[in-house]
Design a protein around this motif. Sequence first.
Motif, PDB file in Angstrom:
ATOM      1  N   CYS A 159      52.401  68.758  20.252  1.00  0.00           N
ATOM      2  CA  CYS A 159      51.310  67.932  20.760  1.00  0.00           C
ATOM      3  C   CYS A 159      50.624  67.293  19.574  1.00  0.00           C
ATOM      4  CB  CYS A 159      50.326  68.781  21.561  1.00  0.00           C
ATOM      5  SG  CYS A 159      49.541  70.106  20.621  1.00  0.00           S
ATOM      6  N   ASN A 175      53.184  73.811  17.923  1.00  0.00           N
ATOM      7  CA  ASN A 175      52.693  72.521  18.412  1.00  0.00           C
ATOM      8  C   ASN A 175      51.442  72.060  17.682  1.00  0.00           C
ATOM      9  OD1 ASN A 175      54.786  72.536  20.246  1.00  0.00           O
ATOM     10  ND2 ASN A 175      53.516  73.308  21.925  1.00  0.00           N
ATOM     11  N   GLY A 182      54.890  64.273  17.925  1.00  0.00           N
ATOM     12  CA  GLY A 182      53.831  64.581  18.867  1.00  0.00           C
ATOM     13  C   GLY A 182      52.474  64.045  18.492  1.00  0.00           C
TER      14      GLY A 182
END
Length: 424
Positions: A24, A88, A314
Amino acid sequence: MSRTARTTRLAALSTVAALGLTACGGGASGDDGDVTLRFTWWGADTRHELTQEVIDAFEEEHPDITIEGEFGSWDGYWDQLATQTAANEAPDIIQMDEQYIREYADRGALLDLDGVDVSQVDESVVENGRIDGELYGATIGINSFIMVANPELFEEAGVEMPDDTTWTWDEYADLAVELSENLDGAWGAGAPREPSGFTMWLRQHGAHLSGEDGGLGFEPADAEGYFQFYLDLMEAGGTPPAEAISEDQNIGKEQSLSGSGELALGTWWSNEAVALAGAAGVEMELLRFPSPTGEAEDATPWYKSSQFLSASAGTDHPEEAQEFIDFFANSAEAGEILKAERGIPPNSEVRSMVSEDMEGMQRATADYIDEIASEIGESEPVTAAGGSEFGAILYRYQDEVFFGRQTPAEAAEAMHAEMVAQLE
């Protein structure tokens, strides 16, 4: 860097593979539309200071974008990046190395940098950061694998500097032996730095360390010839004995035999010549590698990307991340600040401008990069996923050969099999 450190980093990358590399966004947007991007890099204090100057220059031109720097040493860098990516939490902008770029690109962790201008960069350099047609790394410095010659040792031995546009490997071996015989407490040549030495040998013999398909690009017979050449050279006295060679593999540039002024000919990357010259107190000469034919083009030099800038796939701000990467790689402001700190600027216009202010070994390095432009061969295939351990494996089997524990043929077969297993 130590073999233990390489193994630790490989374990970290295995963790990334197990957890998956979907990330992310690492950046943030303020309520007023301002953007904050995280940028990670490795290096010493000088690099940190110069990089911050580039960040300051970029932020002055882009007051709506803030760059938060995260930096450290090489040894801890890859463990941290692997952990962040698996969680992430990857930084938006990543200083990337050729050994690892395929690892991250193949797992979908990197952004295609279609917004970064590469029009002023040699196409072979652009290809260094391109995988399966997409650009995952923008080159921010280039160098070439070279012979670094110590002219004081040549003079002491009463031996003339070779013509590096015509010499062959046989002439190189004869020269190394002659130098050793006429030097007291120094040697004519050293064993090659790996995996670059083997890569150069393979290129000259129609093979590669990694193939375009992500597998190995050579056969055991290629490695056998390589091991046999350096074993013969060592036994003839052209290089130090096995104990000294092995020790020289695991120490830094400044402490190496070249850096301490005990080697007339050493194999290094061109951007390392500045530190070597400073350590030895000698203005080194930069030479092309010998070739099988004695033709300069058959030495098959290539421009290697000393480092890339990549962006996380991301990131919440792909346009702004690429805008910063483009500034870092192509702007006159960044070039004036960095000069050759990360290697010679890849952008030809910036390189021409910056080289005018260079002196000493930095200028010699820039001149060398320009001098071999017409001789540059095809770009080297990106290191296969899992191939970041190839250098350590090569050193280990060199030791087996030099210490007489395996023949070149035995070492070549075993090394090839281990590298195949490493990729699997």
